[in-house]
Design an enzyme around this catalytic site. Sequence first.
Site, PDB file in Angstrom:
ATOM      1  N   THR A   1      18.544   1.014   2.897  1.00 35.68           N
ATOM      2  CA  THR A   1      18.411   2.452   2.703  1.00 35.68           C
ATOM      3  C   THR A   1      19.722   3.203   2.842  1.00 35.68           C
TER       4      THR A   1
ATOM      5  N   TYR B   1      15.467   4.671  13.095  1.00 34.56           N
ATOM      6  CA  TYR B   1      15.124   4.053  11.802  1.00 34.56           C
ATOM      7  C   TYR B   1      16.374   3.470  11.155  1.00 34.56           C
TER       8      TYR B   1
ATOM      9  N   LEU C   1       9.081  -4.588   1.576  1.00 32.47           N
ATOM     10  CA  LEU C   1       9.044  -3.119   1.548  1.00 32.47           C
ATOM     11  C   LEU C   1       8.324  -2.547   2.768  1.00 32.47           C
TER      12      LEU C   1
ATOM     13  N   ALA D   1       7.509  -1.136   6.247  1.00 28.71           N
ATOM     14  CA  ALA D   1       8.346  -0.517   7.278  1.00 28.71           C
ATOM     15  C   ALA D   1       7.651   0.694   7.879  1.00 28.71           C
ATOM     16  N   GLN D   2       8.037   1.017   9.108  1.00 27.99           N
ATOM     17  CA  GLN D   2       7.769   2.356   9.648  1.00 27.99           C
ATOM     18  C   GLN D   2       8.883   3.175   9.009  1.00 27.99           C
TER      19      GLN D   2
ATOM     20  N   TYR E   1       8.965   0.357  18.334  1.00 29.53           N
ATOM     21  CA  TYR E   1       8.108  -0.172  17.270  1.00 29.53           C
ATOM     22  C   TYR E   1       8.878  -0.208  15.946  1.00 29.53           C
TER      23      TYR E   1
ATOM     24  N   ARG F   1       4.310   9.822  -3.183  1.00 26.70           N
ATOM     25  CA  ARG F   1       5.094   9.933  -1.956  1.00 26.70           C
ATOM     26  C   ARG F   1       4.176  10.370  -0.812  1.00 26.70           C
TER      27      ARG F   1
ATOM     28  N   LYS G   1      17.184  -0.483  10.420  1.00 29.77           N
ATOM     29  CA  LYS G   1      17.465  -0.964   9.060  1.00 29.77           C
ATOM     30  C   LYS G   1      18.872  -1.585   8.975  1.00 29.77           C
TER      31      LYS G   1
ATOM     32  N   THR H   1       0.823  -1.224   0.000  1.00 28.56           N
ATOM     33  CA  THR H   1       0.000   0.000   0.000  1.00 28.56           C
ATOM     34  C   THR H   1       0.854   1.270   0.000  1.00 28.56           C
ATOM     35  N   GLY H   2       2.168   1.114   0.110  1.00 30.99           N
ATOM     36  CA  GLY H   2       3.052   2.277   0.156  1.00 30.99           C
ATOM     37  C   GLY H   2       3.418   2.777  -1.238  1.00 30.99           C
ATOM     38  N   GLN H   3       4.212   3.830  -1.273  1.00 23.78           N
ATOM     39  CA  GLN H   3       4.646   4.388  -2.564  1.00 23.78           C
ATOM     40  C   GLN H   3       5.299   3.313  -3.436  1.00 23.78           C
TER      41      GLN H   3
ATOM     42  N   GLU I   1      19.982   5.707   4.512  1.00 22.59           N
ATOM     43  CA  GLU I   1      20.055   6.150   5.913  1.00 22.59           C
ATOM     44  C   GLU I   1      21.098   5.337   6.686  1.00 22.59           C
TER      45      GLU I   1
HETATM   46  P1  NAP Z   1       5.892   4.005   2.587  1.00 21.36           P
HETATM   47  O1  NAP Z   1       5.198   4.704   1.469  1.00 21.36           O
HETATM   48  O2  NAP Z   1       5.946   4.620   3.933  1.00 21.36           O
HETATM   49  O3  NAP Z   1       5.211   2.550   2.717  1.00 21.36           O
HETATM   50  C1  NAP Z   1       5.482   1.718   3.816  1.00 21.36           C
HETATM   51  C2  NAP Z   1       4.610   0.487   3.697  1.00 21.36           C
HETATM   52  O4  NAP Z   1       4.878  -0.373   4.814  1.00 21.36           O
HETATM   53  C3  NAP Z   1       3.091   0.772   3.723  1.00 21.36           C
HETATM   54  O5  NAP Z   1       2.438  -0.131   2.868  1.00 21.36           O
HETATM   55  C4  NAP Z   1       2.744   0.451   5.179  1.00 21.36           C
HETATM   56  O6  NAP Z   1       1.381   0.089   5.355  1.00 21.36           O
HETATM   57  C5  NAP Z   1       3.647  -0.762   5.412  1.00 21.36           C
HETATM   58  N1  NAP Z   1       3.847  -1.078   6.815  1.00 21.36           N
HETATM   59  C6  NAP Z   1       4.115  -0.228   7.836  1.00 21.36           C
HETATM   60  N2  NAP Z   1       4.211  -0.908   8.994  1.00 21.36           N
HETATM   61  C7  NAP Z   1       3.988  -2.214   8.705  1.00 21.36           C
HETATM   62  C8  NAP Z   1       3.912  -3.392   9.475  1.00 21.36           C
HETATM   63  N3  NAP Z   1       4.064  -3.376  10.815  1.00 21.36           N
HETATM   64  N4  NAP Z   1       3.653  -4.569   8.865  1.00 21.36           N
HETATM   65  C9  NAP Z   1       3.454  -4.602   7.513  1.00 21.36           C
HETATM   66  N5  NAP Z   1       3.498  -3.505   6.727  1.00 21.36           N
HETATM   67  C10 NAP Z   1       3.765  -2.327   7.317  1.00 21.36           C
HETATM   68  O7  NAP Z   1       7.392   3.652   2.174  1.00 21.36           O
HETATM   69  P2  NAP Z   1       8.080   3.647   0.726  1.00 21.36           P
HETATM   70  O8  NAP Z   1       8.625   4.994   0.452  1.00 21.36           O
HETATM   71  O9  NAP Z   1       7.194   2.979  -0.233  1.00 21.36           O
HETATM   72  O10 NAP Z   1       9.343   2.724   1.026  1.00 21.36           O
HETATM   73  C11 NAP Z   1       9.299   1.319   0.869  1.00 21.36           C
HETATM   74  C12 NAP Z   1      10.422   0.686   1.676  1.00 21.36           C
HETATM   75  O11 NAP Z   1      11.674   1.168   1.209  1.00 21.36           O
HETATM   76  C13 NAP Z   1      10.403   0.969   3.160  1.00 21.36           C
HETATM   77  O12 NAP Z   1      10.889  -0.171   3.814  1.00 21.36           O
HETATM   78  C14 NAP Z   1      11.381   2.118   3.330  1.00 21.36           C
HETATM   79  O13 NAP Z   1      11.907   2.114   4.631  1.00 21.36           O
HETATM   80  C15 NAP Z   1      12.402   1.766   2.276  1.00 21.36           C
HETATM   81  N6  NAP Z   1      13.141   2.871   1.652  1.00 21.36           N
HETATM   82  C16 NAP Z   1      12.464   3.905   1.104  1.00 21.36           C
HETATM   83  C17 NAP Z   1      13.165   4.920   0.455  1.00 21.36           C
HETATM   84  C18 NAP Z   1      12.459   6.086  -0.191  1.00 21.36           C
HETATM   85  O14 NAP Z   1      13.132   7.081  -0.469  1.00 21.36           O
HETATM   86  N7  NAP Z   1      11.167   5.985  -0.473  1.00 21.36           N
HETATM   87  C19 NAP Z   1      14.569   4.841   0.370  1.00 21.36           C
HETATM   88  C20 NAP Z   1      15.221   3.754   0.941  1.00 21.36           C
HETATM   89  C21 NAP Z   1      14.490   2.760   1.556  1.00 21.36           C
HETATM   90  P3  NAP Z   1       0.231   1.226   5.590  1.00 21.36           P
HETATM   91  O15 NAP Z   1      -0.087   1.749   4.223  1.00 21.36           O
HETATM   92  O16 NAP Z   1      -0.867   0.448   6.204  1.00 21.36           O
HETATM   93  O17 NAP Z   1       0.832   2.267   6.487  1.00 21.36           O
HETATM   94  O1  G4F Z   2      11.849  13.580   3.208  1.00 20.94           O
HETATM   95  P1  G4F Z   2      12.509  13.155   4.453  1.00 20.94           P
HETATM   96  O2  G4F Z   2      11.639  12.974   5.645  1.00 20.94           O
HETATM   97  O3  G4F Z   2      13.329  11.844   4.101  1.00 20.94           O
HETATM   98  P2  G4F Z   2      14.556  11.114   4.825  1.00 20.94           P
HETATM   99  O4  G4F Z   2      14.645  11.448   6.250  1.00 20.94           O
HETATM  100  O5  G4F Z   2      15.758  11.370   3.984  1.00 20.94           O
HETATM  101  O6  G4F Z   2      14.113   9.584   4.720  1.00 20.94           O
HETATM  102  C1  G4F Z   2      13.580   9.057   3.510  1.00 20.94           C
HETATM  103  O7  G4F Z   2      14.637   8.586   2.701  1.00 20.94           O
HETATM  104  C2  G4F Z   2      15.383   7.488   3.271  1.00 20.94           C
HETATM  105  C3  G4F Z   2      16.477   7.130   2.258  1.00 20.94           C
HETATM  106  O8  G4F Z   2      17.587   7.950   2.473  1.00 20.94           O
HETATM  107  C4  G4F Z   2      14.437   6.334   3.509  1.00 20.94           C
HETATM  108  F1  G4F Z   2      15.126   5.279   4.001  1.00 20.94           F
HETATM  109  C5  G4F Z   2      13.341   6.749   4.471  1.00 20.94           C
HETATM  110  O9  G4F Z   2      12.418   5.675   4.622  1.00 20.94           O
HETATM  111  C6  G4F Z   2      12.603   7.949   3.874  1.00 20.94           C
HETATM  112  O10 G4F Z   2      11.931   7.526   2.710  1.00 20.94           O
HETATM  113  O11 G4F Z   2      13.638  14.215   4.856  1.00 20.94           O
HETATM  114  C7  G4F Z   2      14.661  14.598   3.950  1.00 20.94           C
HETATM  115  C8  G4F Z   2      15.453  15.751   4.538  1.00 20.94           C
HETATM  116  C9  G4F Z   2      15.912  15.515   5.988  1.00 20.94           C
HETATM  117  O12 G4F Z   2      17.225  15.949   6.122  1.00 20.94           O
HETATM  118  C10 G4F Z   2      15.003  16.404   6.822  1.00 20.94           C
HETATM  119  O13 G4F Z   2      15.571  16.876   8.019  1.00 20.94           O
HETATM  120  O14 G4F Z   2      14.600  16.897   4.585  1.00 20.94           O
HETATM  121  C11 G4F Z   2      14.753  17.539   5.829  1.00 20.94           C
HETATM  122  N1  G4F Z   2      13.550  18.321   6.124  1.00 20.94           N
HETATM  123  C12 G4F Z   2      13.517  19.665   6.237  1.00 20.94           C
HETATM  124  N2  G4F Z   2      12.270  20.054   6.544  1.00 20.94           N
HETATM  125  C13 G4F Z   2      12.327  17.836   6.356  1.00 20.94           C
HETATM  126  C14 G4F Z   2      11.515  18.935   6.619  1.00 20.94           C
HETATM  127  N3  G4F Z   2      11.841  16.573   6.330  1.00 20.94           N
HETATM  128  C15 G4F Z   2      10.511  16.412   6.576  1.00 20.94           C
HETATM  129  N4  G4F Z   2       9.988  15.157   6.530  1.00 20.94           N
HETATM  130  N5  G4F Z   2       9.686  17.467   6.871  1.00 20.94           N
HETATM  131  C16 G4F Z   2      10.136  18.762   6.886  1.00 20.94           C
HETATM  132  O15 G4F Z   2       9.389  19.685   7.171  1.00 20.94           O
END
Ligand code: NAP
Ligand code: G4F
Length: 374
Positions: A151, A175, A104, A106-107, A119, A210, A179, A29-31, A153
């Site tokens: 990630t 986080y 995929l 994750a919190q 959590y 997103r 990870k 259900t996520g991005q 991160e």
């Molecule tokens: P997202 O939009 O936040 O989606 C997270 C998904 O995980 C949602 O479907 C959510 O369900 C589900 N989820 C949360 N808690 C869960 C649990 N306890 N059991 C089962 N499912 C659970 O994240 P995303 O951006 O698509 O990212 C996908 C994965 O890649 C994540 O693991 C994230 O940490 C990792 N990642 C993302 C990025 C990025 O830039 N997007 C980069 C590196 C790694 P609900 O819809 O019900 O909340």
């Molecule tokens: O968009 P962000 O919340 O993403 P962040 O923290 O980089 O994490 C995302 O990318 C990771 C991969 O590197 C994933 F693993 C993770 O699951 C997630 O998808 O924040 C990006 C940057 C940070 O430095 C934050 O401090 O933007 C800065 N920022 C500035 N103002 C903000 C804000 N971030 C958020 N969320 N909200 C703000 O108002």
Amino acid sequence: MAANLSAAGSIYLYHPMNTQRKALISGITGQDGSYLAEQLLARGYEVHGMIRRSSSFNTSRIDHLYNNPELLDRRFFLHYGDLTDSSNLNRLLERIGPDEIYNLGAQSHVKVSFDVPEYTAEVDGIGTLRFLDAIKEVGLKDHVRFYQASTSELYGKVQEIPQTEKTPFYPRSPYGVAKLYGYWIIVNYRESYGIHATNGILFNHESPRRGETFVTRKITRAATRISRGLQDCLLLGNLDAKRDWGYAPEYTDGMWRILQNDEPEDFVLATNITTTVRDFVSVSFSHLGIQLEFRGGGVDEVGVEVSTGRTLVRVDPKYFRPTEVDLLVGDYTKARERLGWEPKTKWDELARIMVDADLALLGSEVKSTNAAVM
Ligand code: NAP
Ligand code: G4F
């Protein structure tokens, strides 16, 4: 739509004569899960998604698949599940018998992980272990391929620029630490039990899908709303943070390529370009015809519209993190050479795609509100 899910979950039974490739996606259900599901269906897979029970609808990103009668319960199945529930994971693997698993779920919010660290560790760290152990338990270890959503991160306080598969990790949030456990348990189960388990170390990737509280989407939503007079100001945290932003559907294609590699190996997916939050703001507003000038510094910094002098962006310390990741930029050479994967969309084009999508969404919201009052 969630009403029928338990039926979708209970009628599906794994049949050994079924030769179509089957994928199980947690976090569907996520991005990323929503793009990956579309791509795998287009590639002819049977796709199973794990979905959490929620008191409100959480399926908007996959409703178009769920509502397609050609797909639902034919090639597209949803099952209730949770990464905190081992017995559920065992049951799902036994019933489905997947060829590929994409973990995929994750919190995934870094700032929120400081508020719910335990959590986050349960889901993002131990959840990965639960999945791997279930694979062993149900006898899939020599058959299945497992993708772990690792990630950038992990690099946190970066030890090298740009970051590669060999750069040492230094996570800076609960986080990132959760990870990190996920990363190493993948490596350990690969080495201990020969499971085809791999880490995709993905740098930030964004899209119109997103989540609204990640910074790029927060910016593009606010910019469009401000441009239409629906919001006065955008409040942000650290404007100096630098990220390597790519386009999500290109990264989900990379996940699939990682699993098609016969050797289970870890890969960085990134664009090799880093940009500040401030620049992402400027380009997003500029696409709407609003030129911003940033004045001042620290918590007093503001983004001012050049033509009117209006302050449209301010800093609010409540968005600062206890520890920050200042700079990320990834080197994707290995993915290019071994998987033929390359990013296509640059960050400024990505910002424009997201702004256009948010504008269209605003238009449909306004229309549906009008329809409701007429
Ligand atoms: P997202 O939009 O936040 O989606 C997270 C998904 O995980 C949602 O479907 C959510 O369900 C589900 N989820 C949360 N808690 C869960 C649990 N306890 N059991 C089962 N499912 C659970 O994240 P995303 O951006 O698509 O990212 C996908 C994965 O890649 C994540 O693991 C994230 O940490 C990792 N990642 C993302 C990025 C990025 O830039 N997007 C980069 C590196 C790694 P609900 O819809 O019900 O909340
Ligand atoms: O968009 P962000 O919340 O993403 P962040 O923290 O980089 O994490 C995302 O990318 C990771 C991969 O590197 C994933 F693993 C993770 O699951 C997630 O998808 O924040 C990006 C940057 C940070 O430095 C934050 O401090 O933007 C800065 N920022 C500035 N103002 C903000 C804000 N971030 C958020 N969320 N909200 C703000 O108002």
